[in-house]
Design an enzyme around this catalytic site. Structure first.
Site, PDB file in Angstrom:
ATOM      1  N   LYS A  25     -11.651  55.008  -6.923  1.00 33.42           N
ATOM      2  CA  LYS A  25     -11.485  53.657  -7.111  1.00 33.42           C
ATOM      3  C   LYS A  25     -12.008  52.963  -8.528  1.00 33.42           C
ATOM      4  O   LYS A  25     -10.899  52.271  -8.994  1.00 33.42           O
ATOM      5  CB  LYS A  25     -12.244  52.737  -6.049  1.00 33.42           C
ATOM      6  CG  LYS A  25     -11.413  53.072  -4.624  1.00 33.42           C
ATOM      7  CD  LYS A  25     -12.657  52.711  -3.431  1.00 33.42           C
ATOM      8  CE  LYS A  25     -11.915  53.370  -2.329  1.00 33.42           C
ATOM      9  NZ  LYS A  25     -12.807  52.845  -1.187  1.00 33.42           N
TER      10      LYS A  25
ATOM     11  N   GLN B 162     -18.308  50.266   0.701  1.00 34.38           N
ATOM     12  CA  GLN B 162     -17.498  51.638   1.310  1.00 34.38           C
ATOM     13  C   GLN B 162     -18.275  52.179   2.436  1.00 34.38           C
ATOM     14  O   GLN B 162     -19.680  52.299   2.559  1.00 34.38           O
ATOM     15  CB  GLN B 162     -18.315  52.442   0.077  1.00 34.38           C
ATOM     16  CG  GLN B 162     -17.524  54.149   0.568  1.00 34.38           C
ATOM     17  CD  GLN B 162     -15.998  54.167   0.238  1.00 34.38           C
ATOM     18  OE1 GLN B 162     -15.574  53.546  -0.659  1.00 34.38           O
ATOM     19  NE2 GLN B 162     -15.482  54.894   0.990  1.00 34.38           N
TER      20      GLN B 162
ATOM     21  N   ASP C  34     -10.120  45.355   1.379  1.00 36.05           N
ATOM     22  CA  ASP C  34      -9.861  46.360   2.260  1.00 36.05           C
ATOM     23  C   ASP C  34      -9.119  45.625   3.430  1.00 36.05           C
ATOM     24  O   ASP C  34      -8.550  46.454   4.177  1.00 36.05           O
ATOM     25  CB  ASP C  34     -11.231  46.942   2.959  1.00 36.05           C
ATOM     26  CG  ASP C  34     -11.750  48.068   2.196  1.00 36.05           C
ATOM     27  OD1 ASP C  34     -10.642  48.974   1.653  1.00 36.05           O
ATOM     28  OD2 ASP C  34     -12.683  48.645   2.408  1.00 36.05           O
TER      29      ASP C  34
END
Ligand code: NAD
Length: 297
Positions: free
Chosen positions: A50, A94, A117
């Site tokens: 990422k 995460q 997300d």
């Protein structure tokens, strides 16, 4: 005849180009902040990817790598600080988080406007009601992949195998928004093959290697394979991956996404676009200083 391969990298490249162009047009550089706890090797490598993609498209950002011993209270304090920081456009935590930390409490603490997300319940609600949402990256990436290859969706019969909150359900919302007729199948669905054979667009997201066989596919269908399962290790010590779709489906389908190299690259590319989307909305919502300084009549 063998199915056309809907490869992810060119479609992901187009998505990254769009993110780069839109980011460059903003007054301030968008920033993606990623919080990672502990040193789980899979998490470390996902976060590194990422970070690399963010740099590639010209985004700023920080990886907040915290020790495994970080408490939930400390994590929530950091999230609160990043929520309030106007320089931060996108914020993600995460997963998985260490045991003892309530993941849903943590995810729900992220500002919905920075939730790149797309997991926050406010974004889920926005997605289903057609309000501007930050869509979950894998489902939005699937739609982008289909668009890139010109696969029509309006009026098409779409069958999704899998009903998870991160893939199956949000994908249903996105396909509905594109006027597809959508069916979601899952582990308790009866006569699955009869259902999947009706699909013009069949999406497999069950996490069961090679479980969609040619008999389950209508000749001429477009098949999207979201599944990724580790099925062993190569001689070189690398993970051998398999999708949910059996390779023989290529003899029946019109088009098929490969695994790896299909949906996978779309997910991280969509994350970059989501960060730019969040920045566009946040920066548009700011009152320009020169206007803020004007006294009200
Ligand atoms: P999950 O385990 O949360 O959900 C799996 C779903 O499949 C469930 O809803 C279950 O009901 C359904 N299912 C399981 N067995 C079934 C069966 N025999 N018949 C019908 N339905 C069945 O998984 P998930 O998080 O949604 O992920 C699904 C797959 O997609 C996994 O392989 C995962 O690794 C992969 N994935 C890939 C990406 C990517 O970037 N490409 C992103 C997320 C997930």
């Amino acid at each position: 005849m063998s199915a056309a391969l809907l490869a992810g990298p060119p479609a992901a490249g187009a998505l990254l180009d769009e993110a780069r162009t839109r980011a460059a047009q903003l007054p301030r550089r968008p920033e993606l902040h990623v919080i990672r706890l502990g040193e789980d090797p899979a998490s470390v490598s996902y976060v590194a990817l990422k970070e690399k993609k963010a740099l590639e498209v010209g985004l700023g950002g920080v990886v907040h790598a915290l020790p495994e011993t970080t408490t939930q209270a400390e994590l929530l304090t950091l999230i609160e600080r990043l929520n309030a920081d106007p320089a931060v456009s996108g914020l993600l935590v995460q997963l998985p988080l260490p045991t003892g930390i309530d993941s849903s409490r943590v995810l729900n603490a992220v500002s919905p406007d920075k939730d790149v997300d797309g997991f926050h319940p406010v974004n889920v609600g926005r997605l289903w009601t057609g309000a501007p949402a930050l869509p979950p990256c894998t489902p939005a990436g699937v739609i982008r992949l289909l668009d890139f290859y010109g696969v029509p969706l309006s009026g098409q019969r779409a069958v999704i195998v899998g009903r998870s909150n991160i893939v199956g359900k949000p994908l249903a919302a996105l396909l509905l928004a594109r006027d597809a007729t959508v069916t979601i199948a899952h582990s308790r669905t009866r006569e699955l093959a009869a259902l999947t054979r009706q699909a013009d667009v069949l999406i497999a997201a069950a996490g069961r290697p090679h479980f969609i066989t040619p008999e389950m596919v209508r000749p001429g269908a477009v098949v999207v394979d979201v599944g990724i399962s580790r099925v062993g290790t190569s001689a070189a010590g690398r993970a051998r991956l398999a999708g949910d779709v059996h390779p023989d489906v290529a003899q029946v389908a019109d088009a098929l996404t490969p695994v790896p190299g299909g949906v996978g690259p779309m997910t991280v590319a969509q994350l970059m676009l989501n960060t730019v989307l969040a920045a566009e909305r946040l920066q548009a919502g700011e009152v320009p200083q020169e206007l803020a300084d004007v006294p009200l009549p």
